[in-house]
Design an enzyme around this catalytic site. Structure first.
Site, short mmCIF file in Angstrom:
data_model
loop_
_atom_site.label_atom_id
_atom_site.label_comp_id
_atom_site.label_asym_id
_atom_site.label_seq_id
_atom_site.Cartn_x
_atom_site.Cartn_y
_atom_site.Cartn_z
N MET A 106 0.98 -1.36 -0.05
CA MET A 106 0.03 -0.03 -0.02
C MET A 106 0.83 1.34 -0.06
SD MET A 106 -3.02 1.60 0.22
CE MET A 106 -4.09 0.26 0.61
N CYS A 107 0.71 2.29 -0.86
CA CYS A 107 1.23 3.37 -0.66
C CYS A 107 0.38 4.54 -1.16
CB CYS A 107 2.44 3.48 -2.07
SG CYS A 107 3.60 2.16 -1.75
N GLY A 108 0.74 5.90 -0.90
CA GLY A 108 0.11 6.99 -1.11
C GLY A 108 0.82 7.46 -2.25
N ASN A 131 1.23 1.82 -6.45
CA ASN A 131 0.21 1.54 -5.49
C ASN A 131 -0.25 -0.04 -5.74
OD1 ASN A 131 -1.22 1.46 -3.06
ND2 ASN A 131 -2.54 2.69 -3.97
#
Length: 648
Positions: free
Chosen positions: A1-3, A79
């Site tokens: 998970m990334c922003g 992401n």
């Protein structure tokens, strides 16, 4: 998970200090707490500037800061999770693998082929330096959020981001979810010359006309363009290139005697015994075992490749003692058939000494009766938090724990406790952390204003508010759990959250499916199911990804694994559901058969109950609203947040 985020401007780059101090930056950082970096690409000759922001939640391989850049100055923001299709070794990082593969692409077809092959959720932003092109998009189901926003002036910023923070300026266009209908490319050099933004679209190619509904015609292009400024247009690529859809077409076969399915629903009660009789057919049993096999593999992919040591002072070979272990995997848990199946299958693959967190959310019910022998009703009180012991809190309030906690005995709490007993019977060696997450009206209002509103948007209905709030509190994982017969404060530290979304959409689990069946029979039901996964990205998945990601956790959707969907799509409707049977048997019939094969009992015949009703959030505020109404609470919270931001 990334922003992930990209801010593109055709004049001057937005002030970096303003961006890094802004609410959007804080939202992105909460999604990716392990690494935060930015990168600026300015091409003065063409008068464009790109600011790339990456915030990483580390779950796989070596920690790889984003944005990541190759030797050709191409920039990649990822992401996603590669669960198949592209080889990623056990110690590899999929961000690095994907950039390496992109760097070797020599044509548009190569790029499309790469993303067509990926199995797993993804959203990405890719800057091709030499060609001055910006690529971006979401996976076939839209399991990862990506929003876009255009200013009303071409010279100002165009933004792509995992999550927005505030409403745009009054004259700007609203935030919108990037459609999960393919991937897009912007030729930045051409934009500079023409003073016009052309979004070139590469749609998903349907395998047959009987595919999951994914419009790729001009009407779909026009719908996308209608919400964009006049200087932005959308065109399908001239060469007619497409992404290859990752799942099999939907089987629309109908039985020769399909008209008989207009009959009334059976009055047979939904009991375990009657389910056993109904599922005694050998063909049903065989299909149930096949579903278990493919769903088991989907769960396995999502729970095994995780760092099993949560203490940064230890290496992965220095495992903590059993008493110190925390869960790496949590499940949004109501005790219903979807979450029970996920729990049973996760139990197969997670080390037995590692706990599994079962996150069960309840919203305080209104007091119904006065206390016996008194003229007073219970006052609403604050609940024990993770920092205040339950017993101490009870003494301070002068009320017994049971009286306070009984206000949270909502339907999902009751079925959740029942489900816990079934799981403990299946594997008594496992520590099952049943986390009772109790939410009062006061906390709901405060967290909606502080966090949830900006995560739900651009969605804005009463249903979006109810589901968004329930999932936010559940995935936060702050509540109470039973330790040696006593409820104690507990906070789930699991970074992976399994959710059962996708089961109802494919297996006729919603009440609207029964309405459709009664009105139009099997043909109407098949048509309805054909549309479900085509619209799940805009209805559910982007929102849920933003909500769960706000806690620095990653949502994973086993029922939307490409192999699971392909298997279910291959079956005719009568092998998946039989809505002539009563609730608790007919809907999600094949799933109930699988549950019986796995040793589940009472939970196998629980009728579907929507989350917003099971946790009772819909009873907490305005009971007379319709799910599709615009939610005034979201609008008020958004206005309050904007006013606060302007004061900062």
């Amino acid at each position: 998970m990334c922003g992930i985020c990209c801010i593109l401007s055709w004049s001057v780059l937005p002030c970096l200090d303003d961006v890094l101090k802004g609410a959007a930056f804080r939202c992105l950082k909460r999604r990716g707490p392990n690494s935060s970096h930015h990168l600026v690409k300015s091409v003065n000759d063409l008068s464009y500037h790109c600011l790339f922001l990456g915030h990483v939640l580390h779950l796989r391989g070596l920690l790889t800061p984003q944005p990541i850049e190759d030797i050709s100055s191409n920039v990649f923001l990822w992401n996603g999770e590669v669960f198949g299709g592209v080889h990623v070794g056990n110690t590899d990082n999929d961000t690095q693998v994907m950039l390496h593969r992109l760097s070797s692409c020599n044509s548009e077809s190569d790029i499309l082929s790469l993303f067509s092959s990926v199995r797993g959720p993804w959203a990405f932003i890719y800057y091709q330096a030499v060609k001055h092109c910006l690529w971006f998009g979401r996976d076939f189901f839209g399991r990862r959020s990506l929003l876009w926003h255009f200013s009303s002036d071409l010279k100002k910023a165009f933004c792509l981001t995992s999550v927005s923070a505030l409403d745009p300026e009054p004259n700007d266009y609203l935030w919108q979810e990037v459609p999960a209908s393919g991937i897009f490319r912007i030729d930045l050099k051409a934009c500079t010359a023409s003073k016009h933004v052309l979004l070139t679209w590469y749609p998903w190619k349907p395998a047959t006309a009987d595919y999951i509904t994914k419009d790729i015609n001009q009407d779909n292009v026009d719908r996308i363009a209608n919400v964009l400024p006049k200087f932005v247009s959308v065109v399908r690529n001239e060469m007619g290139l497409c992404l290859a859809a990752p799942v099999a077409p939907l089987n629309r076969t109908l039985p020769a005697s399909s008209t008989k399915h207009h009959c009334a629903v059976s009055v047979t009660p939904a009991t375990v015994e009657n389910l056993q009789i109904f599922l005694s057919d050998e063909r049903r049993k065989k299909l149930a075992l096949q579903l278990i096999e493919v769903l088991d593999e989907a769960v396995k992919k999502r729970v095994v490749c995780l760092p099993r040591c949560t203490d940064p002072s230890r290496t992965l070979t220095q495992a903590p003692r059993s008493s110190e272990r925390t869960a790496n995997v949590a499940i949004l848990f109501s005790g219903g058939i979807d979450s029970m199946l996920l729990a049973v299958l996760a139990d197969r693959h997670i080390p037995v000494e590692e706990p599994i967190d079962l996150l069960n959310v309840a919203f305080m019910m209104k007091e119904r009766n006065q206390q016996p022998g008194s003229g007073k009703t219970h006052n609403r009180q604050k609940l024990p938090s993770a920092s205040s012991p339950c017993s101490e809190h009870s003494q301070t309030l002068g009320v017994p724990n049971d009286a306070l906690l009984s206000l949270f005995n909502v339907p999902d709490r009751i079925t959740g406790r029942s489900g816990l007993k079934e799981l403990e019977a299946i594997n008594p060696s496992r520590t099952w952390n049943f986390v009772e997450i109790n939410v009062t009206l006061e906390e709901l209002k405060e967290m909606r204003r502080q966090h949830i509103t900006q995560l739900v948007q651009p969605l804005d209905t009463v249903l979006d508010d109810s589901i968004g709030c329930a999932v936010w509190f559940a995935s936060r994982g702050v509540g109470l759990t039973n330790r040696n017969g006593e409820l104690q404060p507990f906070t789930s530290e699991a970074k992976v959250v399994l959710t059962g979304i996708g089961a109802d959409e494919q297996l006729a689990g919603y009440s609207r499916h029964r309405v459709c069946f009664k009105a139009r029979g099997l043909e109407g039901l098949v048509d309805e199911l054909g549309m479900e996964l085509g619209r799940i990205s805009s209805r559910n998945l982007g929102r849920d990804d933003r909500i769960i990601g706000d806690h620095g956790k990653e949502a994973r959707f086993p029922f939307l694994d490409e192999d699971v969907v392909s298997f279910l799509n291959s079956l005719p409707i009568w092998h998946k559901a039989d809505l002539a049977q009563p609730r608790g048997i007919g809907e999600k019939m094949i799933l109930r058969a699988a549950a019986k094969e796995l040793g589940l009992a009472a939970s196998a015949v629980l009728p579907k109950r929507a989350m917003q009703f099971g946790c009772r959030i819909v009873k907490l505020e305005n009971n007379r609203e319709k799910a599709t109404d615009k939610c005034k609470r979201l609008q008020v919270s958004s206005a309050q947040n904007r006013a606060i931001s302007l004061q900062e």
